[in-house]
Design an enzyme around this catalytic site. Structure first.
Site, PDB file in Angstrom:
ATOM      1  N   LYS A 219       0.857  -1.185   0.000  1.00 59.36           N
ATOM      2  CA  LYS A 219       0.000   0.000   0.000  1.00 59.36           C
ATOM      3  C   LYS A 219       0.893   1.234   0.000  1.00 59.36           C
ATOM      4  O   LYS A 219       1.661   1.451   0.943  1.00 59.36           O
ATOM      5  CB  LYS A 219      -0.912  -0.005   1.228  1.00 59.36           C
ATOM      6  CG  LYS A 219      -1.803   1.221   1.287  1.00 59.36           C
ATOM      7  CD  LYS A 219      -2.742   1.155   2.469  1.00 59.36           C
ATOM      8  CE  LYS A 219      -3.625   2.393   2.507  1.00 59.36           C
ATOM      9  NZ  LYS A 219      -4.502   2.386   3.684  1.00 59.36           N
TER      10      LYS A 219
ATOM     11  N   LYS B 290      -2.087  -1.558  -3.922  1.00 62.66           N
ATOM     12  CA  LYS B 290      -2.940  -0.370  -3.873  1.00 62.66           C
ATOM     13  C   LYS B 290      -2.109   0.886  -3.916  1.00 62.66           C
ATOM     14  O   LYS B 290      -1.141   0.967  -3.171  1.00 62.66           O
ATOM     15  CB  LYS B 290      -3.742  -0.425  -2.565  1.00 62.66           C
ATOM     16  CG  LYS B 290      -4.595   0.774  -2.307  1.00 62.66           C
ATOM     17  CD  LYS B 290      -5.280   0.656  -0.980  1.00 62.66           C
ATOM     18  CE  LYS B 290      -6.003   1.958  -0.739  1.00 62.66           C
ATOM     19  NZ  LYS B 290      -6.282   2.204   0.619  1.00 62.66           N
TER      20      LYS B 290
END
Ligand code: PBG
Ligand code: ZN
Length: 309
Positions: free
Chosen positions: A179, A232
């Site tokens: 992330k 992400k």
């Protein structure tokens, strides 16, 4: 002929649809920077999730906006917290619906960071303790899968162990493993009312120029027992999706985040793009890059388009 030789096929069942839950009833509060997406009270969320299920969407992933925020993020692990109430209602009304929960503290802390802070420093291990409590309380409410999005070190192992020790060995963990500290989360922070009050998330989220580090984060999470690993955001990180896919046989998820959604909606409103074609092209591209699961705010409309085709 094209159909016959097509290598990648997009299905509504590939999608997870994010939903933002707020206290109250009869509430559908539009999010300015995410046209089509609303903060929903639990009763409205049930209606929306029923439509998702009807369209064949793979499941929903829940975020919560609590009535009050504090330093301990107590709303995150309150047995009567907003996400916990949402899980109970969704599983009662729609037992067939897959209910995943985002496990993080930033929506619940008064300062908007994803963990416990001391001064301006984020404390890893005390944060992990609260994340574990949060994941367990989601499982207890009936969540089918938990998805830690905080990026603290060691949280996947700690959550896995605690789930096993509490009788939730069948609840999988989908780890937000790679992330990045991304500008693409801007609209989400409006939606979740979770913008940090000071500083940024760069001390725990990843630096965009780094790829090898992402693979290391993924390897750690796999080692700690992650059942699914996530990359992400999605579009600016398709190389990471591809590399993660090559390194593991466990399913890979990609989060097509709020800023990616907002850009498409803004261009579509101006008539600058063919929204339907563009969205389906993006989603099939993410799947081609190696994502098995697509987390996207386009889930409902894309499912409709696929069903009509
Ligand atoms: C919470 C969380 C964020 C997103 C998912 N979980 C925001 C953040 O880290 O600031 C972003 C989702 C999106 O932008 O659509 N940690
Ligand atoms: Zn967070």
């Amino acid at each position: 002929m094209r159909r016959l030789v097509r290598e990648t096929e997009l299905n509504a069942g590939d999608f997870l649809y994010p939903m933002f839950l707020v206290p109250g009833t009869g509430i559908r509060k539009p999010i300015g920077s995410m046209p089509g997406i609303c903060q929903l009270s639990v009763d409205e969320a049930v209606k929306e999730a029923r439509e998702a299920l009807r369209l064949g969407v793979g499941g929903v992933i829940l975020f919560g906006i609590p009535p009050e925020k504090d330093l301990e993020a107590s709303g995150a692990y309150d047995p009567n917290g907003i996400v916990q109430l949402g899980i109970v209602a969704l599983k009662r009304e729609l037992p067939e619906l897959l209910v995943v929960t985002d496990v993080c503290l930033c929506e619940y802390t008064s300062h908007g960071h994803c963990g416990v802070i001391e001064g301006e420093e984020l404390l890893n291990d005390p944060s992990v303790e609260l994340l574990v409590k949060t994941a367990i309380s989601h499982a207890r409410a009936g969540a089918d899968m938990v998805a830690p999005s905080d990026m603290m070190d060691g949280r996947i192992g700690a959550i896995r162990q605690a789930l096993d020790a509490s009788g939730f060995e069948t609840v999988p963990v989908m780890a937000y493993s790679a992330k990045y500290a991304s500008s693409y989360y801007g609209p989400f922070r409006e939606a979740a009312e979770s913008a940090p009050a000071f500083g940024d998330r760069r001390s725990y989220q990843m630096d965009p120029p780094n790829a090898r580090e992402a693979l290391k984060e993924v390897a750690l999470d796999l080692d700690e027992g992650a059942d699914i690993v996530m990359v992400k955001p999605a579009l600016a990180y398709m190389d990471i999706i591809w590399r993660v896919k090559q390194m593991t046989d466990r399913p890979v998820a990609a989060y097509n985040v709020s800023g990616e959604y907002a850009m498409v909606k803004a261009a579509a409103e101006r008539g600058w793009i063919d929204e339907k074609k563009l969205v389906l092209e993006t989603l099939v591209g993410l799947k081609r890059a190696g994502a098995d699961i697509l987390i996207t705010y386009h889930a409902l409309e894309a499912a409709r388009w696929l069903n009509d085709a």
